[in-house]
Design an enzyme around this catalytic site. Structure first.
Site, short mmCIF file in Angstrom:
data_model
loop_
_atom_site.label_atom_id
_atom_site.label_comp_id
_atom_site.label_asym_id
_atom_site.label_seq_id
_atom_site.Cartn_x
_atom_site.Cartn_y
_atom_site.Cartn_z
N ALA A 129 0.86 -1.19 0.00
CA ALA A 129 0.00 0.00 0.00
C ALA A 129 0.89 1.23 0.00
CB ALA A 129 -0.92 0.00 1.23
N SER A 130 0.35 2.33 -0.55
CA SER A 130 1.12 3.57 -0.61
C SER A 130 0.22 4.74 -0.26
CB SER A 130 1.70 3.74 -2.02
OG SER A 130 2.44 4.93 -2.10
N SER A 132 0.32 9.17 1.42
CA SER A 132 1.07 10.42 1.30
C SER A 132 2.23 10.49 2.28
CB SER A 132 0.14 11.61 1.51
OG SER A 132 -0.50 11.51 2.76
N ILE A 133 2.13 9.81 3.41
CA ILE A 133 3.19 9.87 4.41
C ILE A 133 4.19 8.72 4.26
CG2 ILE A 133 3.64 9.61 6.90
CD1 ILE A 133 1.31 11.39 7.45
N GLN A 135 4.77 4.20 2.81
CA GLN A 135 4.26 3.04 2.10
C GLN A 135 4.66 1.77 2.85
OE1 GLN A 135 6.04 3.90 -1.72
NE2 GLN A 135 7.57 2.26 -1.48
N ASP A 285 -8.86 6.32 14.42
CA ASP A 285 -9.23 6.28 13.00
C ASP A 285 -9.65 4.87 12.59
OD1 ASP A 285 -9.62 7.24 10.45
OD2 ASP A 285 -7.51 7.05 9.85
#
Length: 555
Positions: A129-130, A132-133, A135, A285
């Site tokens: 998975a990748s 913005s902060i 991967q 979250d």
């Protein structure tokens, strides 16, 4: 210093250009950030908040991780952001292209002090998975354990620090020049956001968060948190056990493989509520991508970069809000707001009362199974926005968690009511207020706190007198909220009066007991034993006084 200022100036111009391209030239001009020449004469001021939300979402995605995270956090603050814009910000995506494996290798080998071949038995070059902060890559340790390795993007810390510095400067500018920014304490909000984002960038802290929540479920094998491998973890590399299972939102696969969706919903709700109500430390979250289901209807939680934390007092306030909502007690709702100290100095309590009555009429005596808690809080947030009531950040995180949970649980079991699930925790929390051990603990803390205040009082008075002598004291008396002030004074006076009466009555009772002991006979009045009757009256007065103090939430 000069280099940093030039870098900030360059990034500031880049940010302004992105907003200009997305149709915010009038907004930038009104904020004093651009000249009129940059304002397009053809650009229409869009009063449709949904359209504004879409353009804002696009701009934030173009600006990168700091602004994406800012938008995601803002989407949960309905007390600060209009509903139409917030609903668009919820759609923000932080999925971006992965960075090359050569960079991954360089970061891991520098951080962990060895080659990938030495550190791992296997390492998948293709990311799982990748974002913005960072991967995630799958790998195997030398002992054969399958793990997930999260690597932070190169230079992300510097980029975030630059953006946060610009946001802090902007917040200071807005508070000096805009009344609305001062009313909403924009600088404090940006500080809270900065603190949250910097914590999310610290993978070691994320690992400790995971371990702390894992301890909460040490005796519950049906709730699992990935093991954190400390020797393979730094601030920018996090290595945990690899979780395999079905994503909680994949209802079709859960049904095909015979999972019990009702039981899964109960376990998720119970595990999240126990984190909140019993431990005061919870996953911040819990969206579907962070919850996986394994055989045996076992729940696996992932990603603890964002967590929430509630004090005992704040938990009690939250429960008090729920109870007041369910009973339709508007006066009690406002009392809780006052106890939380969140009413703005310009808040008109009469208008607030009328707005809250709308919710009362809508939800009063609604069966718990029919009550969607997220909907109720969205309406409260909307009212808070209109009346400039800024809810505490921890409550805002909790409400966002509840909204997310209701979405997850609603797909698993449409008949599930999170309000019904909260009810036993609420009752337990209320009864706990009367637990002698809890009262003793809080009483001791109050005594110590008051003792500290008394010990510092002479110095504080000395400083105050010196300040007055220097003529530096300004007196500002506001009479707009006299009804609130006098109501509070009445409560204080009544409580003090009752305490004095109870003390005098207790002294009288002690005198009667001593007198009866000396005389060797029971004191009677109208054939009634005075000591026994007096003891009952004193006990009732004490219970009433204690209940009124507890009910205020300010013990």
């Amino acid at each position: 210093m000069l280099k940093r200022r030039m870098k900030n100036a360059q990034r500031s111009q880049e940010i302004i250009n992105v907003f200009l391209r997305n149709g915010f030239s009038h907004v930038l001009f009104r904020l004093g950030l651009t000249d009129r020449k940059f304002t397009s004469a053809d650009e229409q001021i869009d009063l449709n908040l949904y359209h504004v939300g879409k353009k804002l979402r696009t701009a934030l995605e173009q600006l990168g991780p700091t602004f994406v995270k800012l938008g995601q956090i803002a989407s949960g603050r309905r007390d600060l952001v209009p509903e139409e814009i917030a609903s668009e910000l919820e759609k923000l995506q932080d999925h971006v292209e992965s960075f090359p494996f050569e960079v991954v290798r360089e970061i891991i080998e520098y951080q962990l002090g060895g080659t990938i071949e030495e550190l791992f038995l296997e390492f998948n070059e293709k990311p799982l998975a990748s974002a913005s902060i960072g991967q995630v890559h799958t790998a195997r340790l030398p002992n054969g354990e399958h793990v997930a390795v999260k690597i932070q993007r190169p230079n992300i810390q510097q980029q975030v620090n630059t953006d946060l510095a610009i946001l802090h400067d902007l917040a200071g500018f807005l508070e000096k020049n805009m009344d609305w920014a001062k009313a909403y304490h924009i600088k404090d909000l940006i500080y809270e956001f900065s603190h949250s984002l910097r914590e999310e960038l610290d993978y070691q802290l994320e690992g400790r968060n995971a371990e702390r929540i894992s301890h909460q479920f040490a005796k519950k094998p049906t709730i699992q948190v990935p093991v954190v491998y400390d020797e393979y973890t730094t601030r920018v590399v996090l290595t945990t056990g690899l979780v395999t299972g079905i994503k909680v939102s994949n209802i079709g696969q859960l049904d095909r493989e015979g999972y019990d969706r009702k039981l899964i919903a109960e376990r998720i709700a119970d595990s999240m509520l126990s984190q909140v109500m019993e431990n005061g430390f919870f996953h911040g979250d819990p969206h579907p991508g962070n919850i996986f289901i394994a055989p045996g209807n076992v729940i696996h939680y992932l990603d603890f970069g964002m967590v929430g934390q509630l004090s005992k007092e704040m938990t009690y306030h939250f429960i008090s809000l729920l109870v007041a909502l369910q009973k339709g007690n508007i006066a009690r709702l406002i009392d809780v707001f006052e106890a939380m100290n969140i009413l703005h100095e310009h808040t008109k309590t009469d208008a607030l009362y009328r707005d809250l009555q709308i919710i009362q009429r809508k939800y009063y005596e609604t069966p718990l199974t029919d009550l969607r808690l997220g909907d109720v809080f969205m309406e409260i947030f909307s009212i808070a926005y209109r009346h400039r009531i800024r809810l505490p950040n921890e409550i805002a995180i909790l409400v966002k968690v509840i909204l997310t949970l209701e979405g997850v649980l609603g797909k698993l079991d449409p008949s599930f009511s999170i309000m019904k699930a909260i009810e036993p925790y609420g009752k337990k929390m209320v009864f706990k207020q009367f637990d002698p051990r809890y009262l003793l603990e809080n009483g001791w803390h109050t005594f110590v706190k008051n003792a500290e205040i008394l010990s510092e009082l002479p110095n504080d008075m000395k400083k105050a007198i010196k300040t007055i002598q220097k003529g530096k004291v300004e007196l500002d008396v506001g009479l707009k909220q006299t009804n609130i002030i006098f109501r509070r004074l009445d409560k204080i006076a009544n409580r003090l009066s009752l305490s004095i009466v109870l003390l005098a009555f207790s002294i009288l009772m002690v005198g009667l007991i001593i007198g009866s002991a000396i005389a060797g006979q029971t004191a009677l009045f109208l054939k009634l034993p005075l000591i026994e009757v007096g003891a009952v009256i004193a006990t009732l007065m004490f219970i009433y006084l204690l209940f009124s103090i507890l009910r205020s939430g300010r013990i």
